[in-house]
Write a protein that holds these residues in place. Structure first.
Motif, PDB file in Angstrom:
ATOM      1  N   VAL A  99       0.857  -1.395  -0.218  1.00 34.57           N
ATOM      2  CA  VAL A  99       0.236  -0.166   0.089  1.00 34.57           C
ATOM      3  C   VAL A  99       0.862   1.112   0.009  1.00 34.57           C
ATOM      4  O   VAL A  99       1.955   1.295   0.905  1.00 34.57           O
ATOM      5  CB  VAL A  99      -0.875  -0.016   1.136  1.00 34.57           C
ATOM      6  N   ALA A 100       0.505   2.036  -1.046  1.00 37.68           N
ATOM      7  CA  ALA A 100       1.319   3.403  -0.971  1.00 37.68           C
ATOM      8  C   ALA A 100       0.095   4.446  -0.338  1.00 37.68           C
ATOM      9  O   ALA A 100      -0.903   4.595  -0.735  1.00 37.68           O
ATOM     10  CB  ALA A 100       1.520   3.993  -2.508  1.00 37.68           C
ATOM     11  N   THR A 101       0.903   5.085   0.711  1.00 41.80           N
ATOM     12  CA  THR A 101       0.070   6.343   1.569  1.00 41.80           C
ATOM     13  C   THR A 101       0.680   7.683   0.556  1.00 41.80           C
ATOM     14  O   THR A 101       1.633   7.369  -0.306  1.00 41.80           O
ATOM     15  CB  THR A 101       0.464   6.424   2.733  1.00 41.80           C
ATOM     16  N   MET A 102       0.455   8.699   1.044  1.00 41.06           N
ATOM     17  CA  MET A 102       0.895  10.018   0.531  1.00 41.06           C
ATOM     18  C   MET A 102       2.564  10.205   0.738  1.00 41.06           C
ATOM     19  O   MET A 102       3.250  10.776   0.318  1.00 41.06           O
ATOM     20  CB  MET A 102       0.327  11.273   0.992  1.00 41.06           C
ATOM     21  N   SER A 103       3.126   9.277   1.867  1.00 42.46           N
ATOM     22  CA  SER A 103       4.220   9.608   2.183  1.00 42.46           C
ATOM     23  C   SER A 103       5.260   8.346   2.162  1.00 42.46           C
ATOM     24  O   SER A 103       6.532   8.528   2.075  1.00 42.46           O
ATOM     25  CB  SER A 103       4.242   9.722   3.927  1.00 42.46           C
ATOM     26  N   TRP A 104       4.823   7.097   2.145  1.00 43.54           N
ATOM     27  CA  TRP A 104       5.550   6.018   1.922  1.00 43.54           C
ATOM     28  C   TRP A 104       4.706   4.816   1.256  1.00 43.54           C
ATOM     29  O   TRP A 104       3.393   4.786   1.323  1.00 43.54           O
ATOM     30  CB  TRP A 104       6.269   5.700   3.255  1.00 43.54           C
ATOM     31  N   THR A 105       5.427   3.840   1.085  1.00 46.46           N
ATOM     32  CA  THR A 105       5.000   2.597   0.684  1.00 46.46           C
ATOM     33  C   THR A 105       5.294   1.224   1.566  1.00 46.46           C
ATOM     34  O   THR A 105       6.463   1.377   1.772  1.00 46.46           O
ATOM     35  CB  THR A 105       5.294   2.063  -0.689  1.00 46.46           C
ATOM     36  N   ASN A 106       4.140   0.765   2.286  1.00 45.23           N
ATOM     37  CA  ASN A 106       4.624  -0.286   2.910  1.00 45.23           C
ATOM     38  C   ASN A 106       3.946  -1.597   2.706  1.00 45.23           C
ATOM     39  O   ASN A 106       2.770  -1.619   1.965  1.00 45.23           O
ATOM     40  CB  ASN A 106       4.268  -0.009   4.515  1.00 45.23           C
ATOM     41  N   ASN A 107       4.282  -2.722   3.340  1.00 48.30           N
ATOM     42  CA  ASN A 107       3.669  -3.940   3.229  1.00 48.30           C
ATOM     43  C   ASN A 107       2.930  -4.317   4.441  1.00 48.30           C
ATOM     44  O   ASN A 107       3.453  -4.220   5.578  1.00 48.30           O
ATOM     45  CB  ASN A 107       4.947  -4.960   3.060  1.00 48.30           C
ATOM     46  N   TYR A 108       1.500  -4.417   4.083  1.00 46.73           N
ATOM     47  CA  TYR A 108       0.615  -4.699   5.348  1.00 46.73           C
ATOM     48  C   TYR A 108       0.100  -6.233   5.308  1.00 46.73           C
ATOM     49  O   TYR A 108      -0.191  -6.747   4.081  1.00 46.73           O
ATOM     50  CB  TYR A 108      -0.465  -3.853   5.174  1.00 46.73           C
ATOM     51  N   TRP A 109      -0.150  -6.663   6.729  1.00 46.97           N
ATOM     52  CA  TRP A 109      -0.951  -8.161   6.577  1.00 46.97           C
ATOM     53  C   TRP A 109      -2.113  -7.957   7.338  1.00 46.97           C
ATOM     54  O   TRP A 109      -2.418  -7.092   8.429  1.00 46.97           O
ATOM     55  CB  TRP A 109       0.108  -8.996   7.456  1.00 46.97           C
TER      56      TRP A 109
END
Length: 119
Positions: A99-109
């Protein structure tokens, strides 16, 4: 923050079907790949299926021809349709999303949902 909430697991007889859903919510700008992993008792977590934002899919060899993955981008939701289930499909199934937010891209579970296939 981003949350993934899974639903649809349960107990099913061999040969039956189950549909899992995973809805993402929160501070989402864009969802890239989404997928499903599973962890069976005594085994490592493995990729079951994944789907890109463009709809390209990938499946583990063990589920090809039996499982399908789809997504509804408008609802930020990914689905896993599991048919012809076997006892060896018994596992905790986890939703995953990049998921990309306005600030970063992270891996979510997600928290995981149990699927038990009885013989």
């Amino acid at each position: 923050q981003v949350q993934l909430v899974e639903s649809g697991g349960g107990l099913v007889q061999a040969g039956g079907s189950v549909r899992l859903s995973c809805a993402a919510s929160g501070n989402i700008f864009r969802i890239n790949a989404m997928g499903w992993y599973r962890r069976a008792p005594g085994k490592q977590r493995e990729l079951v299926a994944s789907i890109t934002s463009g709809g390209s899919t990938k499946f583990a060899d063990s589920v090809k021809g039996r499982f399908t993955i789809s997504r509804d981008n408008a609802k930020n939701t990914v689905y896993l349709q599991m048919n012809s289930l076997k006892p060896e499909d018994t596992a905790v199934y986890y939703c995953n999303a990049v998921v990309a937010t306005m600030s970063w891209t992270n891996n979510y579970w997600g928290q995981g949902t149990q699927v038990t296939v009885s013989s």
